[in-house]
Design a protein around this motif. Structure first.
Motif, PDB file in Angstrom:
ATOM      1  N   ILE A   1       0.848  -1.210   0.000  1.00  0.00           N
ATOM      2  CA  ILE A   1       0.000   0.000   0.000  1.00  0.00           C
ATOM      3  C   ILE A   1       0.878   1.253   0.000  1.00  0.00           C
ATOM      4  CG2 ILE A   1      -1.742   1.287   1.317  1.00  0.00           C
ATOM      5  CD1 ILE A   1      -2.799  -1.225  -0.211  1.00  0.00           C
ATOM      6  N   GLU A   2       1.998   1.184   0.697  1.00  0.00           N
ATOM      7  CA  GLU A   2       2.912   2.342   0.675  1.00  0.00           C
ATOM      8  C   GLU A   2       3.491   2.543  -0.725  1.00  0.00           C
ATOM      9  OE1 GLU A   2       5.608   1.847   3.984  1.00  0.00           O
ATOM     10  OE2 GLU A   2       4.133   2.713   5.377  1.00  0.00           O
ATOM     11  N   ARG A   3       3.768   1.449  -1.424  1.00  0.00           N
ATOM     12  CA  ARG A   3       4.273   1.594  -2.797  1.00  0.00           C
ATOM     13  C   ARG A   3       3.188   2.164  -3.705  1.00  0.00           C
ATOM     14  NH1 ARG A   3       6.955  -3.481  -5.875  1.00  0.00           N
ATOM     15  NH2 ARG A   3       4.780  -4.117  -6.033  1.00  0.00           N
ATOM     16  N   LEU A   4       1.944   1.760  -3.473  1.00  0.00           N
ATOM     17  CA  LEU A   4       0.825   2.316  -4.258  1.00  0.00           C
ATOM     18  C   LEU A   4       0.748   3.834  -4.060  1.00  0.00           C
ATOM     19  CD1 LEU A   4      -1.769   1.591  -6.005  1.00  0.00           C
ATOM     20  CD2 LEU A   4      -3.020   1.754  -3.846  1.00  0.00           C
ATOM     21  N   LYS A   5       0.869   4.246  -2.813  1.00  0.00           N
ATOM     22  CA  LYS A   5       0.815   5.673  -2.479  1.00  0.00           C
ATOM     23  C   LYS A   5       1.976   6.416  -3.152  1.00  0.00           C
ATOM     24  CE  LYS A   5      -2.374   6.537   0.854  1.00  0.00           C
ATOM     25  NZ  LYS A   5      -3.164   7.760   1.016  1.00  0.00           N
ATOM     26  N   PHE A   6       3.135   5.791  -3.146  1.00  0.00           N
ATOM     27  CA  PHE A   6       4.309   6.409  -3.787  1.00  0.00           C
ATOM     28  C   PHE A   6       4.070   6.555  -5.289  1.00  0.00           C
ATOM     29  CE2 PHE A   6       8.147   5.255  -6.276  1.00  0.00           C
ATOM     30  CZ  PHE A   6       8.809   6.475  -6.182  1.00  0.00           C
ATOM     31  N   SER A   7       3.581   5.493  -5.919  1.00  0.00           N
ATOM     32  CA  SER A   7       3.325   5.526  -7.367  1.00  0.00           C
ATOM     33  C   SER A   7       2.320   6.639  -7.692  1.00  0.00           C
ATOM     34  CB  SER A   7       2.763   4.183  -7.844  1.00  0.00           C
ATOM     35  OG  SER A   7       3.681   3.136  -7.602  1.00  0.00           O
ATOM     36  N   ALA A   8       1.268   6.735  -6.881  1.00  0.00           N
ATOM     37  CA  ALA A   8       0.223   7.738  -7.108  1.00  0.00           C
ATOM     38  C   ALA A   8       0.789   9.145  -6.940  1.00  0.00           C
ATOM     39  CB  ALA A   8      -0.931   7.504  -6.137  1.00  0.00           C
ATOM     40  N   ARG A   9       1.713   9.287  -6.002  1.00  0.00           N
ATOM     41  CA  ARG A   9       2.320  10.588  -5.727  1.00  0.00           C
ATOM     42  C   ARG A   9       3.088  11.095  -6.957  1.00  0.00           C
ATOM     43  NH1 ARG A   9       4.459  13.462  -1.318  1.00  0.00           N
ATOM     44  NH2 ARG A   9       6.566  14.179  -1.696  1.00  0.00           N
ATOM     45  N   VAL A  10       3.837  10.195  -7.582  1.00  0.00           N
ATOM     46  CA  VAL A  10       4.663  10.594  -8.728  1.00  0.00           C
ATOM     47  C   VAL A  10       3.777  11.120  -9.859  1.00  0.00           C
ATOM     48  CG1 VAL A  10       6.282   9.770 -10.498  1.00  0.00           C
ATOM     49  CG2 VAL A  10       6.544   9.022  -8.119  1.00  0.00           C
TER      50      VAL A  10
END
Ligand code: PMP
Length: 307
Positions: free
Chosen positions: A59-68
């Motif tokens: 989920i943290e990686r999902l949030k990171f991807s969305a942030r970019v």
């Protein structure tokens, strides 16, 4: 791989019937690839019941991807982790693949649109060994693709975005149409990058090598799991740029990914690896699957019971 339907899908905070989880043909993501997603697994463990594996990390990686890509996700990490547990429980799944996705929806055209509302959804369904049970046991035959992975400074390989999978599609289709189980992409500079949906580990003389983040890879969560397990097993993992020819003289090779788990490679471009007993790969496979049968103690809190 056909999708096995389940009952419910989580969308924007609500559970809705599977068949109602649809979107408009003018959805931004459909035209511009503006989606980010995760692939996660839940396992039926021997000792802790049904657990999501490394829920928080995904989920943290999902949030990171969305942030970019500036795709707003209004739900917190905790809320999305709970949604992953709920989607498993409510669909009465034991082991399953979980697919969270966040994307720009309907409302505006143009790749840089700032006023398109985002959608977040999480589906879960049963999924066995991605590269097959036979491959898991005896290794898969793979081929280096004629397609290069995206170069640094083009689109970020380290972000799990829908658009990246156009590269994966080309790499994987080419290999499969030639009779291989999977394709391997090279980086822009000709060094080894990764499989279409898997990271790669190459073993030469008891040393385990894997390409670094800068080699156009998605730094996989399974890759990280393997690195941690290797440390525990006293096996050294070296992250460095790998020349293609290393694949052709390797003692062992294996691929990692949420879908592929830990799958041995039998041959690359029809050249068989040196040791078909896969001694080191088997050790790592056992440690990995040991997390789910209780033989590997989960010192890291990777198992998240669905409750
Ligand atoms: N590389 C690519 C391109 C992938 O799609 C995946 C699967 N998500 C991986 C590597 C492995 O990542 P993970 O172990 O986090 O599933």
């Amino acid at each position: 791989m056909p999708i096995q339907e389940t009952k419910l899908i989580w969308r924007n905070g609500e559970m809705i019937p599977w068949a109602e989880a649809t979107t408009h043909v003018l959805t931004h993501a459909l035209h511009y690839g503006s989606s980010v997603f995760e692939g996660m697994r839940a396992y039926e463990t021997k000792h802790k019941g049904v657990c999501v594996f490394r829920n928080r990390d995904h989920i943290e990686r999902l949030k990171f991807s969305a942030r970019v890509y500036q795709i707003a996700i209004d739900h917190s990490v905790e809320e999305l982790m709970q949604a992953c547990r709920d989607i498993i429980r409510k669909n009465e799944l034991t082991s399953a693949y979980i697919r969270p996705v966040a994307y720009l929806g309907y409302g505006e055209m143009g790749p840089s649109s700032q006023n398109v509302a985002s959608e977040v959804a999480i589906a879960a369904f049963p999924w066995g060994a991605y590269l097959g049970d036979e491959g898991m046991k005896n290794g898969v035959n793979v081929a280096v693709s004629s397609w290069r992975r995206m170069a640094p400074g083009t689109v970020p390989a380290g972000v799990k975005a829908g658009g990246n999978y156009l590269s994966s599609r080309l790499v994987s289709m080419e290999a499969k149409q030639k009779g291989y189980a999977e394709g391997i992409g090279l980086s822009h500079d000709g060094t080894v990058s990764e499989g279409a949906g898997e990271n790669l580990f190459v073993i030469v003389k008891d040393r385990i090598y894997t390409p670094p983040a800068a080699s156009s890879i998605l730094a996989g969560i399974t890759r990280d799991t393997v690195k941690v397990l290797c440390k525990k097993l006293g096996l050294e993992v070296v992250e460095q740029a790998l020349p293609r020819e290393l694949l052709y003289g390797a003692d062992e090779i294996f691929m990692t990914g949420t879908a592929a788990e830990v799958t041995p490679v039998r041959s690359v471009d029809d050249l068989t690896i040196n040791n078909l007993d896969f001694p080191i790969t088997r050790q790592i496979q056992n440690a990995f699957f040991g997390i789910f049968n209780g033989e590997t103690e989960d010192e890291w809190g990777w198992l998240d019971p669905v409750g």
